[in-house]
Scaffold this motif. Structure first.
Motif, short mmCIF file in Angstrom:
data_model
loop_
_atom_site.label_atom_id
_atom_site.label_comp_id
_atom_site.label_asym_id
_atom_site.label_seq_id
_atom_site.Cartn_x
_atom_site.Cartn_y
_atom_site.Cartn_z
N GLU A 122 99.90 52.59 46.94
CA GLU A 122 101.08 52.95 47.63
C GLU A 122 101.69 51.77 48.31
OE1 GLU A 122 101.84 55.43 52.16
OE2 GLU A 122 99.82 55.09 51.18
N VAL A 123 102.99 51.59 48.14
CA VAL A 123 103.41 50.36 48.69
C VAL A 123 104.39 50.75 50.01
CG1 VAL A 123 104.78 48.44 48.15
CG2 VAL A 123 103.30 49.30 46.28
N THR A 124 104.09 50.15 51.03
CA THR A 124 105.08 50.25 52.23
C THR A 124 105.78 48.99 52.42
OG1 THR A 124 103.48 49.95 53.82
CG2 THR A 124 103.71 52.14 52.89
N ALA A 125 107.05 48.82 53.26
CA ALA A 125 107.58 47.68 53.55
C ALA A 125 108.25 47.80 54.87
CB ALA A 125 108.61 47.35 52.40
N ARG A 126 108.44 46.65 55.93
CA ARG A 126 109.11 46.64 56.89
C ARG A 126 109.75 45.04 56.96
NH1 ARG A 126 105.61 44.12 60.70
NH2 ARG A 126 103.45 44.39 60.15
N CYS A 127 110.67 45.04 57.79
CA CYS A 127 111.57 43.54 57.76
C CYS A 127 111.39 43.10 59.23
CB CYS A 127 112.91 43.97 57.45
SG CYS A 127 113.05 44.46 55.63
N GLN A 128 111.72 41.85 59.16
CA GLN A 128 111.91 40.95 60.37
C GLN A 128 113.00 39.98 60.26
OE1 GLN A 128 109.97 40.97 63.15
NE2 GLN A 128 108.22 42.14 63.11
N TYR A 129 113.32 39.43 61.35
CA TYR A 129 114.57 38.22 60.96
C TYR A 129 113.77 37.00 60.80
CZ TYR A 129 118.31 41.66 62.18
OH TYR A 129 119.53 42.32 62.07
N ALA A 130 112.53 36.73 61.34
CA ALA A 130 111.90 35.30 61.32
C ALA A 130 110.45 35.72 60.60
CB ALA A 130 111.81 35.04 62.81
N PRO A 131 110.35 34.37 60.04
CA PRO A 131 109.00 34.46 59.06
C PRO A 131 107.86 34.44 59.89
CG PRO A 131 109.89 32.18 59.08
CD PRO A 131 110.86 33.15 59.71
N ALA A 132 107.81 33.88 61.12
CA ALA A 132 106.70 33.67 61.86
C ALA A 132 105.83 35.06 62.22
CB ALA A 132 106.80 32.92 63.16
N PRO A 133 106.50 36.02 62.76
CA PRO A 133 105.70 37.10 62.92
C PRO A 133 104.96 37.90 61.57
CG PRO A 133 107.84 37.52 63.94
CD PRO A 133 107.94 36.12 63.26
N LEU A 134 105.72 37.51 60.41
CA LEU A 134 105.36 38.03 59.27
C LEU A 134 103.83 37.39 58.78
CD1 LEU A 134 108.55 38.78 57.43
CD2 LEU A 134 106.90 40.27 58.26
N LEU A 135 104.04 35.97 59.13
CA LEU A 135 102.75 35.02 58.79
C LEU A 135 101.65 35.53 59.83
CD1 LEU A 135 103.95 31.20 58.35
CD2 LEU A 135 102.78 32.99 56.73
N ASP A 136 101.92 35.79 60.88
CA ASP A 136 100.86 36.25 61.83
C ASP A 136 100.29 37.81 61.18
OD1 ASP A 136 101.45 34.21 63.53
OD2 ASP A 136 102.72 35.36 64.81
N ASP A 137 101.14 38.35 60.90
CA ASP A 137 100.73 39.72 60.41
C ASP A 137 99.69 39.66 59.05
OD1 ASP A 137 101.76 41.06 62.31
OD2 ASP A 137 103.62 41.90 61.39
N LEU A 138 100.10 38.58 58.13
CA LEU A 138 99.33 38.49 56.90
C LEU A 138 98.03 37.93 57.41
CD1 LEU A 138 101.90 36.75 54.65
CD2 LEU A 138 100.80 38.52 54.07
N ALA A 139 97.77 36.92 58.36
CA ALA A 139 96.70 36.17 58.95
C ALA A 139 95.90 37.42 59.62
CB ALA A 139 96.91 35.25 59.85
N ALA A 140 96.48 38.44 60.26
CA ALA A 140 95.69 39.37 60.81
C ALA A 140 95.33 40.77 60.08
CB ALA A 140 96.27 39.95 62.05
N GLU A 141 95.72 40.51 58.93
CA GLU A 141 95.69 41.82 57.83
C GLU A 141 96.22 42.91 58.13
OE1 GLU A 141 91.43 42.16 56.24
OE2 GLU A 141 90.88 40.92 57.86
N ARG A 142 97.48 42.71 58.69
CA ARG A 142 98.37 43.83 58.91
C ARG A 142 99.43 43.98 57.80
NH1 ARG A 142 97.94 41.69 64.41
NH2 ARG A 142 99.67 40.44 64.03
#
Length: 321
Positions: A122-142
């Motif tokens: 199952e693939v889900t997606a959400r968007c952000q304007y900046a990459p920093a929050p996405l990097l944080d989410d990757l590191a935190a396994e979100r």
């Protein structure tokens, strides 16, 4: 009897509790059983680890040596066990892949690639304007994967547990009202564009505005920036003829706005893909980059302005290898 990790954990538990009685309670055993186990550990190591007293136990100098080594060893072992357990879970049941994305043309391509590689997920997606929050989410396994982007001199650094794979760098283009006099030109000088009023992104962790400002400063003039906006709002400001702006080369023209290359390609944007090293996409990096890269080239062909620019500059904006 050989020394085992559980013995080191027992020694640390006794030192932390300060008494055999409290340590036994925390370990789920009895005080006599723990005393007997401690004697066996001390015999195995060759010396007393604790002095016993009425108020509890205190580490001997020999015990301090053992405790120092145990404290150095156990966190690394615990981290290894946690990482391998998590990796095993992901590989055994890659049933969910959460994807994040900045405003870039790669999100749909990445989702289609993931579905092809993991048809049961199952693939889900959400968007952000900046990459920093996405990097944080990757590191935190979100998130398990993300479409990111950066600019020269502002390259992203991968946090622990995350792999980053640059895909391609492309030039930044001018975004103009369709009725603007500069829209009739094949390309636009940044020095001429700086004379206009601008719509710019808000200053944030994306640092796009900082990068733009650095390049614009080289023209010797400071642009007027009365409008701060992103996405649809920025496009509407440009469409209304109120301002000019910049955009990615793959931006698809919509009625009322046009895209034009900047003379000399003074600004660039890099598309980056990221995913967790222990996630369901681990080991599939080469295939992901290949598939998404092929889709990116197809998207370039559907953007006439960028396609013409690439024909004139065949050695630029090549896929990373």
């Amino acid at each position: 009897m050989d020394l085992e990790l559980r013995h080191l954990r027992v020694v640390c538990a006794i030192e932390e509790a300060g008494s055999l009685t409290r340590a036994a309670a925390s370990l789920g055993t009895t005080q006599p059983a723990l005393s007997a186990q401690l004697r066996r550990i001390e015999a195995m190591l060759g010396g007393a680890l604790f002095d016993r007293g009425r108020s509890g136990v205190a580490a001997t100098p020999f015990g301090e040596l053992v405790l120092a080594r145990a404290r150095a060893v156990l966190p690394g072992v615990d981290g290894l066990l946690a990482d391998t357990a998590r990796a095993a879970r992901h590989r055994a049941a890659p049933d969910r892949v959460r994807v994040g994305s900045v405003g870039a043309p790669l999100l749909g391509h990445l989702i289609l690639t993931i579905r092809a590689l993991l048809p049961g997920a199952e693939v889900t997606a959400r968007c952000q304007y900046a990459p920093a929050p996405l990097l944080d989410d990757l590191a935190a396994e979100r998130l398990e994967a993300a479409v990111l982007g950066d600019s020269p001199g502002q390259e992203l650094s991968p946090p622990g547990g995350v792999e980053l794979h640059p895909l391609v760098s492309e030039p930044v283009f001018a975004l103009l009202p369709a009725a603007h006099p500069l829209a009739a030109r094949e390309e636009v000088s940044l020095g001429r564009l700086v004379e206009e009023e601008w719509a710019v992104p808000r200053p944030d962790s994306d640092r796009t505005r900082e990068y733009w400002s650095t390049a614009l400063a080289l023209t010797g003039r400071r642009p007027r920036t009365p409008y701060e906006a992103e996405g649809r709002q920025l496009i509407e400001i440009v469409r209304s003829g109120l301002a000019v702006s910049l955009c990615q080369a793959t931006f698809l023209e919509v009625p009322g706005v046009v895209v034009r290359p900047l003379a000399g390609a003074p600004l660039w944007y890099r598309h980056v893909l990221g995913w967790r090293r222990d996630g369901p996409l681990a080991g599939r990096g080469g295939e992901i980059v290949r598939r998404v890269g092929a889709d990116y080239l197809a998207a370039c062909a559907s953007s006439p302005v960028y396609a013409r620019w690439r024909e004139r500059h065949p050695r630029s904006a090549q896929l990373a290898r």
